[in-house]
Design an enzyme around this catalytic site. Structure first.
Site, short mmCIF file in Angstrom:
data_model
loop_
_atom_site.label_atom_id
_atom_site.label_comp_id
_atom_site.label_asym_id
_atom_site.label_seq_id
_atom_site.Cartn_x
_atom_site.Cartn_y
_atom_site.Cartn_z
N HIS A 206 0.60 -1.02 -0.01
CA HIS A 206 -0.08 -0.06 -0.07
C HIS A 206 1.05 1.36 0.06
O HIS A 206 0.35 2.39 -0.08
CB HIS A 206 -1.02 0.08 1.30
N1 UDP Z 1 -3.92 -5.08 8.56
C1 UDP Z 1 -4.95 -5.70 8.60
N2 UDP Z 1 -5.94 -6.07 7.77
C2 UDP Z 1 -5.25 -5.99 6.61
C3 UDP Z 1 -3.89 -5.54 6.22
C4 UDP Z 1 -3.24 -5.15 7.53
O1 UDP Z 1 -5.65 -5.77 9.79
O2 UDP Z 1 -5.88 -6.31 5.25
C5 UDP Z 1 -3.19 -4.85 9.88
C6 UDP Z 1 -1.85 -5.46 10.17
O3 UDP Z 1 -2.18 -6.68 10.66
C7 UDP Z 1 -1.15 -4.33 10.82
C8 UDP Z 1 -1.89 -3.13 10.48
O4 UDP Z 1 -2.94 -3.34 9.59
O5 UDP Z 1 -1.54 -4.43 12.30
C9 UDP Z 1 -0.74 -2.41 9.39
O6 UDP Z 1 -1.36 -1.58 8.78
P1 UDP Z 1 -0.99 -0.85 7.28
O7 UDP Z 1 -0.05 -1.84 6.64
O8 UDP Z 1 -2.01 -0.22 6.55
O9 UDP Z 1 0.19 0.50 7.86
P2 UDP Z 1 1.66 0.39 8.25
O10 UDP Z 1 1.86 -0.31 9.19
O11 UDP Z 1 2.23 0.29 7.17
O12 UDP Z 1 1.52 1.92 8.60
#
Ligand code: UDP
Length: 353
Positions: A206
């Site tokens: 993403h």
């Molecule tokens: N996550 C979720 N469902 C999904 C994809 C990710 O619950 O389909 C959770 C994942 O387990 C983690 C969090 O979302 O706890 C991560 O979010 P994201 O990847 O959007 O953001 P980042 O961590 O890169 O800021």
């Protein structure tokens, strides 16, 4: 003490759930008011987390989402300032590195309301990332900085932030992984998918640097395809839009599903063979669930995972992705203690109190 928690995006709901639980245990001392900026608004990117993680319903939803970075940040800033003037919080609590984090920290600090920042001190050293700008600026406005690791503390000290403001109390995402593991739930579609537990690659993509660049997305899709392993890809709405804009087709070995709730995500993480991701949080969750991680980026904020060889930074070259997926394994000397002891949420709550 009145704490106003400002959240707006998926990873923030998960982190806030941990602290909200800790605050509830001290309800005689603290009133937490949750403000949802509206940055993530799809049911499967927002409501599902409030429902399944027992986060108190937001007292305010600002309905700001869907715009550009500047537009969103500006609209949030205006609405948050008005809200802080009415609510008069003792503290504003923010998480991570999104536009909601920056807008809340800026609105609060201009009103002289102290800001507590959970997940302070992370750096990719890539200022082209919107998240990097958000986290650097937020850290410089915060009064209390909760750094998850010693690396994060050093990053803050190097930028001249006073040592007494920084507290290294572990990572609330580790608390979440431990707490919700017992409640993990198999997605309803999994049994009929023909995919075997422990044999598939779990992939998330993403980051703007990938989704906004068709050549990078093509590299990722080709790498996944060449690995020839079954891949489960819960597709972020932004990525879905960009793939169809760029006319990129999903390879036959990749099963695309809508974004899943956290409890289903935990199940997928616990039952996959390995994880390929450009997410910050998912890199750490791979480690929590003892799965090798192939990171689809050129740098990472969680450098200790690369140093201890549980995470391979591969970028988006198809051959490199294929090779890393096929060769991924965990080292024998797996270090379990990079991110605290699973009680970070309570320690942070007590530090604020
Ligand atoms: N996550 C979720 N469902 C999904 C994809 C990710 O619950 O389909 C959770 C994942 O387990 C983690 C969090 O979302 O706890 C991560 O979010 P994201 O990847 O959007 O953001 P980042 O961590 O890169 O800021």
């Amino acid at each position: 003490m009145k704490i106003l928690t400002v959240i707006g995006a998926r990873p923030q709901f998960i982190k806030a759930a941990v602290l909200s639980r800790a605050f509830k245990e001290h309800r005689q001392d603290v009133e937490e008011i949750i403000v949802h900026t509206g940055q993530h608004y799809d049911a499967n990117m927002s409501n599902v987390f409030f429902d399944e993680l027992d986060i108190p319903n937001p007292a305010h939803n600002l309905g700001v989402g869907g715009g550009s970075h500047g537009e969103n940040t500006g609209r949030m800033l205006e609405k948050l300032e008005a809200l802080f003037l009415i609510e008069e919080p003792d503290w504003v609590l923010v998480y991570g590195d999104t536009d909601s984090t920056l807008a809340a920290a800026l609105a609060a600090s201009k009103l002289h309301v102290p800001v507590a920042h959970v997940e302070a001190g992370l750096r990719s050293f890539n200022r082209r990332m919107p998240e990097e700008i958000n986290r650097v600026l937020t850290d410089h406005m915060a009064t209390l900085l909760f750094a998850p690791t010693e690396t994060a503390r050093v990053n803050l000290l190097r930028e001249g932030i006073a040592a007494e403001k920084i507290h290294v109390l572990g990572d609330v995402m580790y608390d979440a992984a431990l707490f919700y593991k017992a409640r993990a739930s198999e997605p309803a579609w999994f049994a009929g998918s023909g995919i075997t537990q422990d044999q598939f690659v779990l992939c998330t993509v993403h980051r703007a640097e990938n989704t906004n660049d068709p050549a990078r997305m093509e590299g990722i899709l080709n790498g996944l395809s060449a690995s020839n392993l079954p891949v489960v890809l819960p597709l972020h709405p932004r990525t879905r839009g960009k793939l169809s804009q760029a006319g990129l087709a999903i390879p036959g070995n990749v099963t695309v599903v809508d974004p899943v709730g956290y409890l289903e995500m935990v199940w997928l993480e616990a039952h996959c063979k390995l994880i390929a991701t450009d997410s910050g949080g998912v890199q750490k969750e791979a480690y929590f669930h003892r799965k090798p991680c192939v990171t689809l980026r050129d740098e990472t904020e969680w450098i200790e995972l690369v140093e201890c060889r549980v995470n391979t930074l591969v970028g988006t070259n198809a051959n490199a992705i294929e090779a890393s997926i096929l060769n991924a394994s965990l080292p024998a000397d797996f270090d379990e203690w990079l991110y605290g002891d699973g009680n970070s949420g309570m320690k942070i709550a007590l530090a604020i109190l």
